[in-house]
Design a protein around this motif. Structure first.
Motif, PDB file in Angstrom:
ATOM      1  N   TYR A  50       0.660  -1.174   0.105  1.00  0.00           N
ATOM      2  CA  TYR A  50       0.014   0.060  -0.003  1.00  0.00           C
ATOM      3  C   TYR A  50       0.928   1.160   0.037  1.00  0.00           C
ATOM      4  CZ  TYR A  50      -3.643   3.130   1.993  1.00  0.00           C
ATOM      5  OH  TYR A  50      -4.584   4.178   2.548  1.00  0.00           O
ATOM      6  N   ALA A  52       1.393   4.545  -0.758  1.00  0.00           N
ATOM      7  CA  ALA A  52       1.280   5.745   0.017  1.00  0.00           C
ATOM      8  C   ALA A  52       1.607   5.645   1.594  1.00  0.00           C
ATOM      9  CB  ALA A  52       0.191   6.476  -0.104  1.00  0.00           C
ATOM     10  N   MET A  53       1.001   4.527   2.216  1.00  0.00           N
ATOM     11  CA  MET A  53       0.906   4.365   3.782  1.00  0.00           C
ATOM     12  C   MET A  53       2.455   3.679   4.064  1.00  0.00           C
ATOM     13  SD  MET A  53      -1.492   2.329   6.091  1.00  0.00           S
ATOM     14  CE  MET A  53      -1.208   2.139   7.876  1.00  0.00           C
ATOM     15  N   SER A  56       4.920   6.408   4.096  1.00  0.00           N
ATOM     16  CA  SER A  56       4.733   7.354   5.371  1.00  0.00           C
ATOM     17  C   SER A  56       5.057   6.669   6.380  1.00  0.00           C
ATOM     18  CB  SER A  56       3.367   8.018   5.248  1.00  0.00           C
ATOM     19  OG  SER A  56       2.592   7.320   6.119  1.00  0.00           O
ATOM     20  N   LYS A  57       4.709   5.296   6.509  1.00  0.00           N
ATOM     21  CA  LYS A  57       5.259   4.695   7.697  1.00  0.00           C
ATOM     22  C   LYS A  57       6.677   4.480   7.908  1.00  0.00           C
ATOM     23  CE  LYS A  57       3.030   3.331  10.614  1.00  0.00           C
ATOM     24  NZ  LYS A  57       2.343   3.961  11.662  1.00  0.00           N
TER      25      LYS A  57
ATOM     26  N   LEU B   6      -9.969   0.136   0.644  1.00  0.00           N
ATOM     27  CA  LEU B   6      -8.760  -0.628  -0.223  1.00  0.00           C
ATOM     28  C   LEU B   6      -8.546  -1.928   0.476  1.00  0.00           C
ATOM     29  CD1 LEU B   6      -6.804   2.562  -0.610  1.00  0.00           C
ATOM     30  CD2 LEU B   6      -8.586   1.961  -2.200  1.00  0.00           C
ATOM     31  N   GLN B  57      -4.342   6.501   5.877  1.00  0.00           N
ATOM     32  CA  GLN B  57      -2.808   6.083   5.944  1.00  0.00           C
ATOM     33  C   GLN B  57      -2.257   5.872   7.397  1.00  0.00           C
ATOM     34  OE1 GLN B  57      -0.827   8.438   2.954  1.00  0.00           O
ATOM     35  NE2 GLN B  57      -2.565   7.978   1.464  1.00  0.00           N
ATOM     36  N   GLU B  71      -9.795   8.248   2.956  1.00  0.00           N
ATOM     37  CA  GLU B  71      -9.079   6.899   2.470  1.00  0.00           C
ATOM     38  C   GLU B  71      -9.260   5.944   3.585  1.00  0.00           C
ATOM     39  OE1 GLU B  71      -6.128   6.829  -0.743  1.00  0.00           O
ATOM     40  OE2 GLU B  71      -4.933   5.711   0.662  1.00  0.00           O
ATOM     41  N   ALA B  73      -8.623   1.649   4.538  1.00  0.00           N
ATOM     42  CA  ALA B  73      -7.792   0.319   3.933  1.00  0.00           C
ATOM     43  C   ALA B  73      -7.979  -0.797   5.018  1.00  0.00           C
ATOM     44  CB  ALA B  73      -6.641   0.568   3.455  1.00  0.00           C
TER      45      ALA B  73
END
Lengths: 153, 81
Positions: A50, A52-53, A56-57, B6, B57, B71, B73
């Motif tokens: 994933y 984008a995450m 960022s993580k 997602l 996120q 968003e 997920a």
């Protein structure tokens, strides 16, 4: 440098990216696809993330590492897609003035990344079986700490 | 409200799609989303129980409101590295 790529990882470039005139220690970890797990043979791994995450993580983990150790630069590159045997799926490089900080930070970053960065691997076994790896150990992964920007010192 | 979730890894493979749209109450929380997801897709029951939900996120606690979520997920146990 923090990135996700579907191309082969250039570990020399990852190491060079943390070079710093004030650092005497440069640690590089390269994780590769292992053929044997016990008696069972792996044909290849396939990774997805994933993105984008995941980025960022990884950025949050790097910020936390900077709070804990006197390190200068950190780079993390994770590959996605098919990763053949003996081929790199991840490279982590850390530089610091002295070696203990970069050794410890690199090891810590790997452990945390494996627990909380949203990347998954699919194991393709030589016996024809295929499966997504969702580790059972400990049940739910621990909820990570809040972002460093929100955390108390 | 409709929230798109997602999907990744085995959840995506099991349903054969990379997201699902859930009909939720306007004040729904992460816990409500979990219930609706399992209700609409019972095949995901075991995996959802072992997964985190990420909102914009970030990993989210079950009592978090989804009203302003952009968003969402489903994050099954990860296996990177």
């Amino acid at each position: 440098m923090i990135s996700i790529t579907d191309k082969p990882i250039d570990s020399t470039a990852v190491l060079a990216s943390v070079s710093d005139p004030d650092c005497g220690a440069n640690v590089l970890f390269v994780g590769t696809t292992r053929r044997m797990t016990g008696q069972r043979e792996t044909t290849r791994l396939e990774y997805e993330c994933y993105e984008a995450m995941a980025v960022s993580k990884m950025e949050s983990l790097v910020a936390l590492a900077h709070e804990q150790w006197p390190i200068a630069k950190v780079s993390i590159v994770h590959r996605v897609g098919v990763v053949e045997i003996e081929t790199a799926s991840i490279a982590v490089a850390v530089s610091s003035p002295h070696r203990s900080a970069s050794f410890e930070a690199a090891s810590w970053l790997l452990e945390r990344l494996k627990q909380e960065v949203p990347v998954w691997k699919r194991e393709i076994w030589a016996d024809g079986q295929e499966e997504w790896v969702h580790p059972e150990t400990g049940g739910l992964p621990e909820l990570p700490e809040r972002d460093p920007s929100e955390a108390s010192p | 409200m409709i929230k798109r979730v997602l999907l990744f890894a085995s959840a995506k493979e099991t349903l054969g799609q990379d997201s699902v749209d859930l009909e939720l109450a306007a004040d729904a929380t992460v816990a409500d989303l979990r219930k609706q997801l399992v209700n609409d897709y019972p095949v995901l029951n075991d995996l959802v129980a072992r997964s985190h939900i990420a909102v914009d996120q970030q990993f989210a606690l079950d009592d978090m409101s989804l009203t302003d979520a952009r968003e969402v997920a489903l994050i099954p146990p990860v296996s990177g590295g």
